[in-house]
Design a protein around this motif. Structure first.
Motif, PDB file in Angstrom:
ATOM      1  N   THR A  80       0.814  -1.220   0.000  1.00 24.04           N
ATOM      2  CA  THR A  80       0.000   0.000   0.000  1.00 24.04           C
ATOM      3  C   THR A  80       0.844   1.265   0.000  1.00 24.04           C
ATOM      4  O   THR A  80       0.307   2.367  -0.203  1.00 24.04           O
ATOM      5  N   THR A  81       2.148   1.139   0.210  1.00 21.56           N
ATOM      6  CA  THR A  81       3.030   2.307   0.134  1.00 21.56           C
ATOM      7  C   THR A  81       3.538   2.573  -1.288  1.00 21.56           C
ATOM      8  O   THR A  81       4.174   3.595  -1.527  1.00 21.56           O
TER       9      THR A  81
ATOM     10  N   PRO B 153      14.468   2.565  -3.773  1.00 23.11           N
ATOM     11  CA  PRO B 153      14.511   2.605  -5.242  1.00 23.11           C
ATOM     12  C   PRO B 153      14.056   1.307  -5.896  1.00 23.11           C
ATOM     13  O   PRO B 153      13.386   1.327  -6.935  1.00 23.11           O
ATOM     14  N   GLY B 154      14.402   0.169  -5.295  1.00 27.14           N
ATOM     15  CA  GLY B 154      13.984  -1.102  -5.876  1.00 27.14           C
ATOM     16  C   GLY B 154      12.481  -1.287  -5.839  1.00 27.14           C
ATOM     17  O   GLY B 154      11.867  -1.715  -6.819  1.00 27.14           O
ATOM     18  N   VAL B 155      11.880  -0.936  -4.716  1.00 34.26           N
ATOM     19  CA  VAL B 155      10.437  -1.043  -4.560  1.00 34.26           C
ATOM     20  C   VAL B 155       9.714  -0.117  -5.532  1.00 34.26           C
ATOM     21  O   VAL B 155       8.649  -0.441  -6.066  1.00 34.26           O
ATOM     22  N   LEU B 156      10.313   1.038  -5.795  1.00 26.44           N
ATOM     23  CA  LEU B 156       9.658   2.056  -6.615  1.00 26.44           C
ATOM     24  C   LEU B 156       9.795   1.830  -8.114  1.00 26.44           C
ATOM     25  O   LEU B 156       9.278   2.619  -8.903  1.00 26.44           O
TER      26      LEU B 156
ATOM     27  N   LEU C 246       0.509   0.502  -6.821  1.00 23.63           N
ATOM     28  CA  LEU C 246      -0.737  -0.003  -6.243  1.00 23.63           C
ATOM     29  C   LEU C 246      -1.924   0.392  -7.114  1.00 23.63           C
ATOM     30  O   LEU C 246      -2.816  -0.421  -7.377  1.00 23.63           O
ATOM     31  N   ILE C 247      -1.952   1.639  -7.555  1.00 25.07           N
ATOM     32  CA  ILE C 247      -2.961   2.139  -8.497  1.00 25.07           C
ATOM     33  C   ILE C 247      -2.247   2.444  -9.801  1.00 25.07           C
ATOM     34  O   ILE C 247      -1.344   3.289  -9.835  1.00 25.07           O
ATOM     35  N   TRP C 248      -2.627   1.762 -10.856  1.00 24.43           N
ATOM     36  CA  TRP C 248      -1.932   1.933 -12.133  1.00 24.43           C
ATOM     37  C   TRP C 248      -2.220   3.300 -12.746  1.00 24.43           C
ATOM     38  O   TRP C 248      -3.353   3.780 -12.716  1.00 24.43           O
ATOM     39  N   ARG C 249      -1.170   3.886 -13.328  1.00 26.32           N
ATOM     40  CA  ARG C 249      -1.301   5.129 -14.085  1.00 26.32           C
ATOM     41  C   ARG C 249      -1.443   4.839 -15.569  1.00 26.32           C
ATOM     42  O   ARG C 249      -2.153   5.541 -16.289  1.00 26.32           O
ATOM     43  N   VAL C 250      -0.751   3.805 -16.059  1.00 21.92           N
ATOM     44  CA  VAL C 250      -0.759   3.441 -17.473  1.00 21.92           C
ATOM     45  C   VAL C 250      -0.924   1.931 -17.604  1.00 21.92           C
ATOM     46  O   VAL C 250      -0.715   1.170 -16.656  1.00 21.92           O
TER      47      VAL C 250
ATOM     48  N   ALA D 245       1.777   6.574   4.324  1.00 21.80           N
ATOM     49  CA  ALA D 245       3.184   6.306   4.009  1.00 21.80           C
ATOM     50  C   ALA D 245       3.380   6.029   2.521  1.00 21.80           C
ATOM     51  O   ALA D 245       2.519   5.444   1.860  1.00 21.80           O
ATOM     52  N   VAL D 246       4.538   6.458   2.012  1.00 19.78           N
ATOM     53  CA  VAL D 246       4.913   6.230   0.618  1.00 19.78           C
ATOM     54  C   VAL D 246       6.302   5.596   0.605  1.00 19.78           C
ATOM     55  O   VAL D 246       7.215   6.063   1.293  1.00 19.78           O
TER      56      VAL D 246
END
Length: 282
Positions: A76-77, A96-99, A108-112, A91-92
């Motif tokens: 959820t982050t 870098p690996g997670v992101l 978590l919520i797709w942009r594309v 929390a966000v």
């Protein structure tokens, strides 16, 4: 949408979950792209490939909502804060690996979509995303955790297979390796941190013995659902299994092909092998 997921308790040490095969699009999704484009994000028919499993006593958890609405295989982050019309209060992730998926537009919520098509032509409200988390992410993860805990309590160990499918050729926004031709199967355990190596290699060898090409931890290592629930030191083994869609479906029309039946038989033979396997003895 009256039900968001299905949970069928099992009687064995094996648990399967299908987080991305959902095809019920909620009324509040309000996406802007074409539905056929969005549907290519689904792990279409994966639920049907494994529908024999509950009859064998295997625990089963399946999402009905689509991954493009909310991806339960993310923490959820893993939030793209640029999606919102206001500051995200929770929390966000900063690792870098997670992101890496967030940068691709696939948090978590797709942009594309996998092909880089924008899903929304609007900003999302914080409240609507928090509601998605409460309705979808939290109960789905609770069900997976419950199924694994019960399996482990019964047998002293658990084997969790996180069931997915993948396109034959990696799309531009799907992985860090766009254009890569995928093997028939990819077995992922986050570089042997979410399952024992012998168990993962048993799966690889079983699939190879059936004539399939198999890759190990590339390009899919496994994400949140194996990271969160796999702990091999405590005899909790979680493995992500990706199936090449060319084996069983037409990727353009989403229709099943004649390859579906033999592939399903192969998956049943794998499940039956796992039901006979105690990872502590490998």
């Amino acid at each position: 949408m009256t039900s968001l997921f299905r949970y069928l308790p099992g009687a064995t040490a094996l648990v399967l979950d299908s987080p991305h095969s959902g095809t019920a699009y909620p009324d509040d999704f309000a996406y802007a792209c074409e539905l056929p484009t969005l549907r290519r994000a689904e792990d279409t028919h994966v639920d049907k490939l494994y529908d024999f499993a509950p009859g064998l006593g295997v625990g089963w958890v399946e999402a009905f909502f689509p991954r493009s609405y909310l991806d339960v295989n993310r923490d959820t982050t893993e939030i793209d804060v640029g999606l919102f019309d206001d500051a995200w209060p929770d929390a966000v992730a900063t690792d870098p690996g997670v992101l890496s998926k967030v940068r691709l537009g696939k948090g978590l919520i797709w942009r594309v979509t996998d092909d880089g098509v924008l899903i929304y032509n609007r900003k999302l409200s914080v409240a609507e995303v928090q509601a998605r988390i409460a309705r979808c992410w939290q109960p789905y993860h609770a069900a997976v955790a419950q199924a694994i805990d019960a399996a482990h309590a019964r047998h002293g160990y658990s084997i969790h297979i996180n069931c997915h499918s993948m396109p034959a050729i990696a799309s531009s926004h799907a992985t860090e390796f766009p254009g890569e031709a995928h093997a028939d199967f990819v077995v992922g355990n986050r570089d042997e941190s979410t399952s024992s190596a012998p168990l993962a290699l048993l799966i690889c060898e079983h699939l190879k013995s059936l004539g399939y090409s198999v890759a190990y931890n590339h390009p899919y290592k496994g994400v949140e659902l194996v990271r969160r629930y796999g702990d091999p030191a405590k005899d909790r083994h979680s493995i992500q299994l990706e199936i090449n869609r060319k084996l069983y479906m037409n990727e353009a029309s989403l229709e099943m092909t004649e390859g579906f039946v033999p592939l399903k038989a192969s998956l049943q033979s794998l499940v039956e092998r796992l039901l006979q396997t105690d990872p502590r003895k490998l």
